[in-house]
Design a protein around this motif. Structure first.
Motif, short mmCIF file in Angstrom:
data_model
loop_
_atom_site.label_atom_id
_atom_site.label_comp_id
_atom_site.label_asym_id
_atom_site.label_seq_id
_atom_site.Cartn_x
_atom_site.Cartn_y
_atom_site.Cartn_z
N ALA A 87 19.81 102.39 -5.39
CA ALA A 87 18.97 101.38 -6.03
C ALA A 87 19.66 100.01 -6.01
O ALA A 87 19.02 98.99 -5.73
CB ALA A 87 18.66 101.79 -7.46
N GLU A 88 20.94 99.99 -6.31
CA GLU A 88 21.69 98.73 -6.31
C GLU A 88 21.72 98.13 -4.89
O GLU A 88 21.53 96.93 -4.72
CB GLU A 88 23.11 98.98 -6.81
CG GLU A 88 23.86 97.73 -7.15
CD GLU A 88 25.18 98.05 -7.79
OE1 GLU A 88 26.17 98.26 -7.04
OE2 GLU A 88 25.24 98.09 -9.03
N TRP A 89 21.94 98.95 -3.89
CA TRP A 89 21.95 98.49 -2.50
C TRP A 89 20.59 97.90 -2.13
O TRP A 89 20.49 96.82 -1.53
CB TRP A 89 22.30 99.66 -1.58
CG TRP A 89 22.02 99.38 -0.14
CD1 TRP A 89 22.79 98.66 0.74
CD2 TRP A 89 20.85 99.77 0.58
NE1 TRP A 89 22.17 98.60 1.96
CE2 TRP A 89 20.99 99.28 1.90
CE3 TRP A 89 19.72 100.51 0.25
CZ2 TRP A 89 20.02 99.49 2.87
CZ3 TRP A 89 18.77 100.72 1.22
CH2 TRP A 89 18.92 100.21 2.52
N TYR A 90 19.51 98.61 -2.48
CA TYR A 90 18.16 98.15 -2.13
C TYR A 90 17.84 96.83 -2.85
O TYR A 90 17.32 95.89 -2.23
CB TYR A 90 17.13 99.22 -2.50
CG TYR A 90 15.72 98.82 -2.12
CD1 TYR A 90 15.26 99.03 -0.84
CD2 TYR A 90 14.88 98.22 -3.04
CE1 TYR A 90 13.97 98.66 -0.47
CE2 TYR A 90 13.60 97.84 -2.68
CZ TYR A 90 13.15 98.06 -1.40
OH TYR A 90 11.89 97.67 -1.05
N MET A 91 18.14 96.77 -4.13
CA MET A 91 17.83 95.56 -4.90
C MET A 91 18.61 94.36 -4.37
O MET A 91 18.08 93.25 -4.29
CB MET A 91 18.14 95.80 -6.38
CG MET A 91 17.19 96.79 -7.02
SD MET A 91 17.75 97.42 -8.61
CE MET A 91 17.65 95.99 -9.62
N ASN A 92 19.86 94.56 -4.01
CA ASN A 92 20.66 93.46 -3.48
C ASN A 92 20.24 93.08 -2.07
O ASN A 92 20.36 91.92 -1.67
CB ASN A 92 22.15 93.79 -3.54
CG ASN A 92 22.70 93.65 -4.94
OD1 ASN A 92 22.37 92.71 -5.65
ND2 ASN A 92 23.52 94.59 -5.34
N GLY A 93 19.74 94.03 -1.31
CA GLY A 93 19.26 93.75 0.04
C GLY A 93 17.95 92.96 0.04
O GLY A 93 17.63 92.30 1.02
N HIS A 94 17.20 93.04 -1.06
CA HIS A 94 15.91 92.37 -1.13
C HIS A 94 15.86 91.25 -2.17
O HIS A 94 14.79 90.79 -2.53
CB HIS A 94 14.81 93.40 -1.42
CG HIS A 94 14.58 94.33 -0.29
ND1 HIS A 94 15.33 95.47 -0.10
CD2 HIS A 94 13.71 94.28 0.76
CE1 HIS A 94 14.93 96.09 0.98
NE2 HIS A 94 13.95 95.39 1.53
N ARG A 95 16.99 90.81 -2.64
CA ARG A 95 17.00 89.73 -3.64
C ARG A 95 16.88 88.39 -2.91
O ARG A 95 17.13 88.28 -1.73
CB ARG A 95 18.26 89.79 -4.50
CG ARG A 95 19.53 89.53 -3.76
CD ARG A 95 20.74 89.70 -4.68
NE ARG A 95 21.94 89.83 -3.90
CZ ARG A 95 22.70 88.82 -3.51
NH1 ARG A 95 22.38 87.60 -3.87
NH2 ARG A 95 23.77 89.02 -2.78
N LYS A 96 16.52 87.37 -3.67
CA LYS A 96 16.40 86.04 -3.10
C LYS A 96 17.77 85.52 -2.73
O LYS A 96 18.77 85.86 -3.36
CB LYS A 96 15.74 85.10 -4.10
CG LYS A 96 14.31 85.43 -4.39
CD LYS A 96 13.72 84.47 -5.39
CE LYS A 96 12.29 84.87 -5.71
NZ LYS A 96 11.72 84.01 -6.73
N GLN A 97 17.81 84.67 -1.72
CA GLN A 97 19.08 84.08 -1.30
C GLN A 97 19.63 83.19 -2.40
O GLN A 97 18.89 82.62 -3.20
CB GLN A 97 18.90 83.28 -0.02
CG GLN A 97 18.68 84.14 1.19
CD GLN A 97 18.66 83.31 2.47
OE1 GLN A 97 18.54 82.10 2.44
NE2 GLN A 97 18.78 84.00 3.59
N ASN A 98 20.94 83.07 -2.42
CA ASN A 98 21.65 82.23 -3.39
C ASN A 98 21.47 82.68 -4.84
O ASN A 98 21.53 81.88 -5.76
CB ASN A 98 21.27 80.75 -3.25
CG ASN A 98 21.58 80.24 -1.87
OD1 ASN A 98 22.55 80.66 -1.25
ND2 ASN A 98 20.75 79.34 -1.36
#
Length: 136
Positions: A87-98
């Motif tokens: 879940a952490e990997w997925y959320m960080n892979g799809h978060r907004k830049q910056n």
């Protein structure tokens, strides 16, 4: 060597002391993992077998016994750990830049030893340390 170990309890006495120290956790784990009450030890379960069962509980990642002996903050199975990491990997892979990375709470993190210290208590403890410290 025998004189040094004379004060150390072993065998069934050590097992009973350990059980008394962590009775709620062992009670839950024995019922959940072995389907038997904890007070079966010494009655239908021999002390030697109970030691072996406790050693196995230490390896079982979802048990309270594993949590106690490894100093974890809460219980979690390997499936829970995998789900949190995924879940952490997925959320960080799809978060907004910056934006800062998302970190989910993890049961394998050790409890913070300073969690119960308020900022006022910390300042007081630091002041006491500075008074006694050889290095100012």
């Amino acid at each position: 060597m025998a004189g040094e170990a004379a004060g150390i309890r072993g065998g069934s006495a050590a097992l009973l002391e350990l059980i008394e120290e962590h009775r709620p956790e062992f009670t839950f784990d024995f019922r959940r993992y072995f389907g038997m009450p904890l007070n079966a030890i010494g009655d239908t379960v021999a002390f030697g077998e109970a030691w072996l069962l406790l050693l196995e509980l230490r390896k079982e990642s979802g048990s309270h016994t594993h949590m106690l002996f490894h100093g974890l903050s809460q219980t979690a199975s390997l499936a829970d750990v995998a789900a949190i990491q995924h879940a952490e990997w997925y959320m960080n892979g799809h978060r907004k830049q910056n934006t800062p990375p998302i970190e989910l709470p993890k049961p394998w993190e050790r409890p913070d030893p300073n969690a119960d210290v308020t900022p006022e208590m910390r300042a007081e403890l630091e002041a006491q340390l500075e008074k006694r410290s050889a290095f100012r």
